[in-house]
Write a protein that holds these residues in place. Structure first.
Motif, short mmCIF file in Angstrom:
data_model
loop_
_atom_site.label_atom_id
_atom_site.label_comp_id
_atom_site.label_asym_id
_atom_site.label_seq_id
_atom_site.Cartn_x
_atom_site.Cartn_y
_atom_site.Cartn_z
N ASP A 1 -3.74 1.07 -5.18
CA ASP A 1 -3.39 0.83 -6.57
C ASP A 1 -2.02 1.48 -6.87
N LYS A 2 -1.00 0.64 -6.86
CA LYS A 2 0.36 1.17 -7.03
C LYS A 2 0.58 1.76 -8.43
N ALA A 3 -0.20 1.29 -9.41
CA ALA A 3 -0.08 1.85 -10.76
C ALA A 3 -0.61 3.29 -10.75
N TYR B 1 15.26 -6.11 -11.15
CA TYR B 1 14.07 -5.29 -10.89
C TYR B 1 13.25 -5.82 -9.71
N VAL B 2 12.53 -4.90 -9.11
CA VAL B 2 11.63 -5.25 -7.99
C VAL B 2 10.23 -5.52 -8.57
N ILE B 3 9.56 -6.54 -8.02
CA ILE B 3 8.24 -6.93 -8.52
C ILE B 3 7.18 -6.59 -7.47
N LYS B 4 6.19 -5.82 -7.88
CA LYS B 4 5.16 -5.39 -6.92
C LYS B 4 3.76 -5.69 -7.42
N ALA B 5 2.99 -6.37 -6.60
CA ALA B 5 1.55 -6.48 -6.88
C ALA B 5 0.97 -5.08 -6.77
N GLY C 1 3.19 -7.88 -0.76
CA GLY C 1 3.14 -8.00 -2.21
C GLY C 1 4.33 -7.43 -2.95
N VAL C 2 5.42 -7.17 -2.22
CA VAL C 2 6.62 -6.63 -2.87
C VAL C 2 7.73 -7.67 -2.77
N ILE C 3 8.27 -8.05 -3.91
CA ILE C 3 9.36 -9.01 -3.91
C ILE C 3 10.62 -8.29 -4.42
N VAL D 1 6.77 -3.31 -12.27
CA VAL D 1 8.17 -3.77 -12.30
C VAL D 1 9.01 -2.51 -12.12
N GLU D 2 9.75 -2.49 -11.02
CA GLU D 2 10.36 -1.23 -10.61
C GLU D 2 11.87 -1.33 -10.51
N GLU D 3 12.52 -0.26 -10.87
CA GLU D 3 13.96 -0.12 -10.72
C GLU D 3 14.33 -0.38 -9.25
N LYS D 4 15.40 -1.16 -9.03
CA LYS D 4 15.81 -1.44 -7.65
C LYS D 4 16.72 -0.31 -7.18
N ILE D 5 16.35 0.31 -6.10
CA ILE D 5 17.18 1.38 -5.57
C ILE D 5 17.65 1.00 -4.16
N ALA D 6 18.66 1.71 -3.68
CA ALA D 6 19.22 1.33 -2.38
C ALA D 6 19.37 2.55 -1.49
N THR E 1 18.90 4.02 2.99
CA THR E 1 18.18 3.87 4.26
C THR E 1 16.71 4.23 4.03
N GLU E 2 15.85 3.47 4.71
CA GLU E 2 14.41 3.76 4.54
C GLU E 2 13.86 4.53 5.73
N VAL E 3 12.97 5.44 5.44
CA VAL E 3 12.24 6.12 6.51
C VAL E 3 10.76 6.19 6.15
N HIS F 1 10.99 -1.84 10.19
CA HIS F 1 11.79 -3.01 9.77
C HIS F 1 10.83 -3.97 9.09
N LYS F 2 10.86 -3.99 7.77
CA LYS F 2 9.82 -4.76 7.04
C LYS F 2 10.17 -6.24 6.87
N ARG F 3 11.48 -6.55 6.85
CA ARG F 3 11.85 -7.95 6.60
C ARG F 3 11.66 -8.78 7.86
N PRO G 1 11.59 -12.69 3.93
CA PRO G 1 10.48 -12.08 3.21
C PRO G 1 10.00 -10.77 3.84
N ASN G 2 9.37 -9.95 3.02
CA ASN G 2 8.74 -8.74 3.54
C ASN G 2 7.52 -9.12 4.38
N THR G 3 7.31 -8.35 5.42
CA THR G 3 6.15 -8.57 6.30
C THR G 3 5.39 -7.25 6.39
N VAL H 1 10.41 8.08 -3.31
CA VAL H 1 9.23 7.41 -2.74
C VAL H 1 9.16 5.96 -3.22
N LEU H 2 8.99 5.04 -2.28
CA LEU H 2 8.78 3.63 -2.61
C LEU H 2 7.30 3.30 -2.67
N GLU H 3 6.55 3.94 -1.80
CA GLU H 3 5.10 3.65 -1.77
C GLU H 3 4.40 4.73 -0.97
N PHE H 4 3.10 4.82 -1.20
CA PHE H 4 2.25 5.64 -0.33
C PHE H 4 1.29 4.73 0.41
#
Ligand code: AMP
Ligand code: GLY
Length: 438
Positions: free
Chosen positions: A115-117, A153-157, A165-167, A197-202, A204-206, A226-228, A236-238, A294-297
């Protein structure tokens, strides 16, 4: 740590991550018998014995009975779905009421991923740096909100959507369409009814993974994923098209910052809420100019991050998982090889939208014969006639171990070259921009 010499283990899950875990468990000097729920994975089938009851949430009591019957003392839950469904809460009790150790949080802890919320709320409560976000239950409100914004903005289920579920749109019109697909057209079923609906940030990801045992935190070496789907992080994200470890874009000071600003506060909030979290806490981090965010847990090993991690692990995996599940992480030390590991995922035609199955796979044994190469199975099936065929989106994880990231990558791609199936999708740039270490 109080640990038996010989332990029967049940492994739940059937992807390449679980094949890697099965390999780690099978190498342990403490393994009695390894049982697995997903014997259709030919890699796992070689290392484990099957479970003769259904492994479903509906009939979980039968799996509990199986564990009792086979004296299983440690259950390792790989994927997010059974964690979110609370399998851990049920499997941790034997029929006589005594405790069985489970590696993986219960349903409450798993909400951090499911539950991302809720995860956003926890991050706010713990003052964890993350992208700003708002939760919406009605599409018309999202549309109204995005129409008045200049920035994209980024859209996340908010629910579980297998990493898809992240666009990340390039315009808010695209974002509105994605939100409509999720909220009104059921693109991700129930998982997309509520969105973030999330702020788009930029940056490197780890992937920073840590073991939590209810009291202690043990941070594992950082990985990069490498998610794309496409080359150069396009498409698309995978669930993940490849990963490597260690990720040298992150220095020790930043790792310490992540531990003190992200992992410790989240562990504290979990404890405050009386959530006994024993398993992996995986923080998907973006290194922004304003510091790590943090983008996600996730509440499990990453797939494919687990494959390079286990390939590099020198410690006894059962001891490590036992220590996590029994609250004794302060009594063990974890050792990883100084070598690097690179994992390249081979995916089916049509992945991630509509993966095709049934293509004949050749060359796995030839790849496996290359020095430093291990091939983990995910969406594969061994037919009675001996043919190996594709049976899912992500098919194989070809992992190379080498003295440097470059050598590990070279080996992984030498392995990839041996393997063929019709419509195979593979990125040729996994770990490509990883700094070369000497
Ligand atoms: P997640 O499943 O939340 O990690 O998102 C999947 C991928 O989408 C991440 O690995 C990022 O590449 C991208 N992403 C997620 N959130 C954001 C954000 N707020 N800004 C930019 N990219 C993002
Ligand atoms: N590799 C990303 C994940 O496991 O969610």
């Amino acid at each position: 740590m109080n640990i038996p010499d010989s332990i029967n283990v049940l492994l739940i899950g059937g992807g390449a991550r679980e094949h890697a875990l099965a390999m780690g468990l099978a190498r342990s000097g403490r393994l009695g018998t390894l049982y697995a729920t997903h014997m259709e994975n030919p890699g796992i089938a070689k290392l484990a014995q099957g479970v003769d009851v259904p492994a479903t949430g509906k009939e979980l009591y039968r799996l509990v009975q199986f564990c009792d019957r086979k004296n299983i003392e440690l259950v390792v839950i790989g994927p997010e779905d059974p964690l979110a469904e609370g399998w851990g809460d049920t499997l941790c009790k034997k029929a006589d009421g005594s405790a069985r150790l489970v590696f993986g949080p219960g349903a409450k802890g798993a909400q951090l991923e499911a539950d991302k919320a809720y995860a956003k709320q926890m991050m706010r409560a713990a003052s964890v740096p993350t992208a700003e976000g708002r939760v919406f239950d009605h599409f018309s409100h999202v549309e109204e909100y995005l129409k008045t914004r200049d920035e994209v903005y980024v859209i996340k289920a908010t629910g579980l959507a297998k990493g898809k579920g992240v666009i990340v749109p390039t315009t808010n019109e695209e974002g509105i369409k994605a939100a409509r697909d999720m909220m009104e057209k059921g693109a991700f079923g129930g998982a997309g009814k509520r969105i973030l609906v999330e702020e788009k940030i930029a940056g490197t990801e780890v992937s920073v993974l840590a073991l939590l045992d209810g009291h202690n935190i043990l941070v594992l070496p950082p990985c990069q994923d490498h998610k794309r789907l496409g080359e150069g992080d396009t498409g698309p994200n995978t669930g993940g098209m490849g990963a490597f470890c260690p990720a040298q874009t992150i220095d020790d000071a930043t790792m310490q910052q992540i531990e003190s600003e992200v992992l410790v506060p989240i562990a504290d909030v979990l404890r405050r809420d009386e959530i006994d979290f024993r398993g992996v806490l995986y923080a998907g981090i973006m290194l922004t100019p304003a510091g790590p965010k943090v983008l996600e847990f996730n509440v499990r090993f990453g797939d494919p991050e687990c494959q390079p991690l286990i390939t590099r692990l020198e410690s006894d995996l059962i001891e490590l998982l036992w220590a996590t599940a029994s609250g004794s992480l302060d009594e063990v030390e974890v050792k990883f090889s100084s070598q690097a590991a690179v994992c390249v995922v081979l995916a089916s035609k049509g992945y991630p939208q509509a993966p095709e199955s049934g293509a004949v796979i050749t060359g796995v044994e030839e790849a496996q014969a290359i020095e430093g190469v291990t091939v983990f199975h995910a969406g594969t099936k061994l037919l009675d006639n001996g043919f190996l065929v594709t049976s899912g989106g992500r098919v194989l994880s070809v992992t190379g171990l080498g003295d440097t990231i470059e050598q590990a990558r070279e080996r992984a791609y030498q392995g990839v070259e041996k393997i063929h199936f019709e419509g195979m999708q593979v990125r040729t740039d996994i770990a490509h921009d990883a700094p070369v270490h000497s």
